[in-house]
Design a protein around this motif. Structure first.
Motif, PDB file in Angstrom:
ATOM      1  N   LEU A 193       1.069  -1.216  -0.078  1.00 21.15           N
ATOM      2  CA  LEU A 193      -0.181  -0.090  -0.405  1.00 21.15           C
ATOM      3  C   LEU A 193       0.740   1.562  -0.113  1.00 21.15           C
ATOM      4  O   LEU A 193       0.471   1.876  -1.033  1.00 21.15           O
ATOM      5  CB  LEU A 193      -0.722  -0.290   1.323  1.00 21.15           C
ATOM      6  N   ILE A 196       2.222   2.106  -3.275  1.00 24.69           N
ATOM      7  CA  ILE A 196       1.378   2.016  -4.320  1.00 24.69           C
ATOM      8  C   ILE A 196       0.737   3.756  -4.759  1.00 24.69           C
ATOM      9  O   ILE A 196       0.768   4.815  -5.176  1.00 24.69           O
ATOM     10  CB  ILE A 196      -0.676   1.734  -4.272  1.00 24.69           C
ATOM     11  N   ARG A 197       0.824   4.426  -2.631  1.00 28.62           N
ATOM     12  CA  ARG A 197       0.834   6.240  -2.552  1.00 28.62           C
ATOM     13  C   ARG A 197       1.486   6.707  -2.990  1.00 28.62           C
ATOM     14  O   ARG A 197       1.858   7.919  -3.184  1.00 28.62           O
ATOM     15  CB  ARG A 197       0.274   5.913  -1.359  1.00 28.62           C
ATOM     16  N   ARG A 200       3.633   9.458  -7.378  1.00 29.79           N
ATOM     17  CA  ARG A 200       2.668   9.673  -8.202  1.00 29.79           C
ATOM     18  C   ARG A 200       3.505  10.148 -10.155  1.00 29.79           C
ATOM     19  O   ARG A 200       2.540   9.907 -10.725  1.00 29.79           O
ATOM     20  CB  ARG A 200       1.829  10.229  -7.457  1.00 29.79           C
ATOM     21  N   VAL A 214      -0.952   0.763 -12.754  1.00 28.51           N
ATOM     22  CA  VAL A 214      -1.247   1.954 -11.796  1.00 28.51           C
ATOM     23  C   VAL A 214      -2.235   3.188 -12.698  1.00 28.51           C
ATOM     24  O   VAL A 214      -3.568   3.632 -12.674  1.00 28.51           O
ATOM     25  CB  VAL A 214      -0.778   2.702 -10.566  1.00 28.51           C
ATOM     26  N   GLU A 218      -6.068   3.997 -13.188  1.00 28.75           N
ATOM     27  CA  GLU A 218      -7.026   5.400 -12.234  1.00 28.75           C
ATOM     28  C   GLU A 218      -7.734   5.852 -13.842  1.00 28.75           C
ATOM     29  O   GLU A 218      -8.876   6.894 -13.587  1.00 28.75           O
ATOM     30  CB  GLU A 218      -5.338   6.162 -12.151  1.00 28.75           C
ATOM     31  N   GLY A 223     -10.330   1.713  -7.372  1.00 32.77           N
ATOM     32  CA  GLY A 223      -9.305   2.858  -6.066  1.00 32.77           C
ATOM     33  C   GLY A 223      -8.572   2.088  -5.966  1.00 32.77           C
ATOM     34  O   GLY A 223      -7.409   1.116  -6.386  1.00 32.77           O
ATOM     35  N   GLU A 224      -8.163   2.401  -4.705  1.00 32.91           N
ATOM     36  CA  GLU A 224      -6.643   2.024  -4.313  1.00 32.91           C
ATOM     37  C   GLU A 224      -6.695   0.424  -3.335  1.00 32.91           C
ATOM     38  O   GLU A 224      -5.572  -0.198  -3.771  1.00 32.91           O
ATOM     39  CB  GLU A 224      -6.111   2.732  -2.569  1.00 32.91           C
ATOM     40  N   ARG A 225      -7.746  -0.163  -3.427  1.00 29.36           N
ATOM     41  CA  ARG A 225      -8.161  -2.478  -2.810  1.00 29.36           C
ATOM     42  C   ARG A 225      -7.787  -2.641  -3.894  1.00 29.36           C
ATOM     43  O   ARG A 225      -6.709  -3.505  -4.504  1.00 29.36           O
ATOM     44  CB  ARG A 225      -9.254  -1.774  -2.456  1.00 29.36           C
ATOM     45  N   ARG A 228      -4.000  -2.734  -5.232  1.00 26.76           N
ATOM     46  CA  ARG A 228      -3.285  -3.974  -4.540  1.00 26.76           C
ATOM     47  C   ARG A 228      -3.656  -4.641  -5.187  1.00 26.76           C
ATOM     48  O   ARG A 228      -3.000  -5.690  -4.763  1.00 26.76           O
ATOM     49  CB  ARG A 228      -4.310  -2.854  -2.872  1.00 26.76           C
TER      50      ARG A 228
END
Length: 433
Positions: A193, A196-197, A200, A214, A218, A223-225, A228
């Motif tokens: 996680l 991923i964050r 950018r 990614v 987007e 979403g982020e999940r 992941r």
């Protein structure tokens, strides 16, 4: 319960590939091992056989909705990832990967100098992390992160055993391994996680798998999940099969010195003093044969469960809707009808020209049909490079621990620790003198 991997293989051999209904209650569970029937389930009528049901439920707590799922989640992930795992794209990474392999294998020199042994599974997982994953994720997975991620995957794969053996047990009933499994999932999230964050801006311009994945998610508004789940699945496809298979290699070579001699001769002739290069890959024919035979007897993906959406006739047997179908390469790869001396390790089975006479689904270590593993081209490149780089420098020596038996884990790995020591290759010893 003691040895389910070999139990399923024995049932497949005793039935000569006939379909076997396992006496374990409801829903019905069928073992399908004949190549004709495997082809029907994985390819001919694949849409009827979903990666759902009680055998997938434990894995979904780790993998989520991704390319290793089914339905819309699988379709979406596949469309994004498949172009990044083609043979052509993977080949474009070969030189970069060869350099990373050689650099990481050189770091094993202190073991040879000191005579200390090490856990082969653990060390090889780190080698894979610093090569395959470094290339795919453009260095975003730090060495420290990789060393946290690999043990977490190993722990998840091992602790899932009771859930695989008792798949109908409700989650309200705690089984041995449940807590360890969820702890492993949390450790994986703690690494993935933050990756991923961060970064950018770098992701927006990058051409690596991670950046492309990614960006595509987007654009879809995912979403982020979801990202992941994709990253966790890609890591598994890229790293797990390579690291797990190579862990089995050293004990196999110790038991077959004639095969080891053939490998040493080829690597010495092709790579010499090194370093290993991408240009060596076409010349490592015997190395690839050894790895193919290793994947026959020790396929990392040893179990491909499916659930029948609708009733179907397979091999003359009625499979009811909702039934679970177990396909295991470990069983099919040992059928006497399709393999001479199936329990013996013999790389010559994969000599040029011999494979064309084999049923397409007599050998399927990476699955088959639309769900074939994305990581197969990575394995075909990374595994020979790692073996060649290691054997150009060292001679591995297994120190006790055998015989090595397969664990009922998410991917096929030895129950026992493989303790490995390294001795410098003879030509290096002569150079030192």
């Amino acid at each position: 319960m003691r040895d389910p991997v070999n139990m399923l293989a024995e049932l497949g051999r005793e039935s000569a590939g006939g379909i076997v209904r396992l006496p374990v209650g409801t829903p019905s569970i069928y073992l399908v091992s004949h190549p004709d029937d495997v082809q029907h389930v994985l390819r001919g009528n694949w849409e009827n056989y979903q990666r759902q049901g009680m055998f997938w439920r434990p894995l979904q707590r780790l993998l989520g909705a991704s390319v290793l799922d089914d339905g819309a989640a699988w379709q979406s992930s596949r469309e994004i990832l498949q172009p990044l795992f083609t043979a052509r794209y993977v080949a474009s990474l070969a030189e970069q990967m060869a350099a990373a392999v050689d650099e990481r294998i050189a770091e094993l020199e202190p073991y040879a100098a000191s005579g200390r042994s090490f856990d082969a599974g653990e060390e090889l997982a780190d080698v894979v992390n610093q090569t395959v994953i470094k290339v795919l994720f453009a260095g975003r997975l730090s060495r420290e992160g990789g060393r946290r991620l690999s043990p977490a995957y190993d722990r998840a794969a091992r602790s899932i055993a009771f859930r695989l053996l008792l798949p109908s047990m409700p989650y309200s009933v705690r089984l041995p391994g449940d807590r360890a499994f969820m702890d492993a999932v949390q450790r994986i999230d703690d690494v993935v996680l933050p990756m991923i964050r961060q970064d950018r801006d770098r992701r927006r311009s990058g051409t690596d798998v991670f950046s492309t994945l990614v960006r595509a998610r987007e654009e879809q508004g995912a979403g982020e999940r979801q990202v992941r789940d994709d990253v966790v699945s890609v890591y598994g496809a890229a790293a797990e099969s390579t690291a797990t298979t190579l862990t089995w290699l050293w004990a196999t070579l110790a038991a077959h010195p004639e095969v080891a001699s053939g490998l040493y001769e080829e690597v010495g002739r092709v790579v010499g003093d090194g370093p290993v290069r991408a240009s060596h890959l076409p010349e490592l024919g015997y190395t690839k044969m050894v790895l193919q035979e290793l994947m026959r007897l020790r396929p990392a993906g040893w179990l491909f469960p499916r659930m029948a959406k609708r009733a179907d006739l397979v091999g003359g047997v009625q499979i009811e809707a909702g039934a679970q179908v177990l396909i295991t390469p470990y069983a099919t790869h040992r059928l006497d009808e399709f393999w001479e001396r199936p329990l013996e390790f013999d790389p010559e089975r994969f000599a040029p020209g011999r494979q064309e006479r084999r049923h397409r689904y007599a050998y399927f270590p990476f699955g088959g049909g639309p769900h074939q593993c994305l990581g197969r081209h990575l394995f075909d490149m990374a595994a020979p490079l790692i073996v060649a780089a290691l054997l150009s420098r060292f001679r591995p020596v297994v120190r006790g621990g055998g015989p090595f038996t397969p664990a009922a884990a998410g991917s096929l790995r030895p129950k026992e620790r493989v303790e490995l020591a390294l001795v410098r290759a003879p030509h290096l010893l002569r150079g030192a003198l």
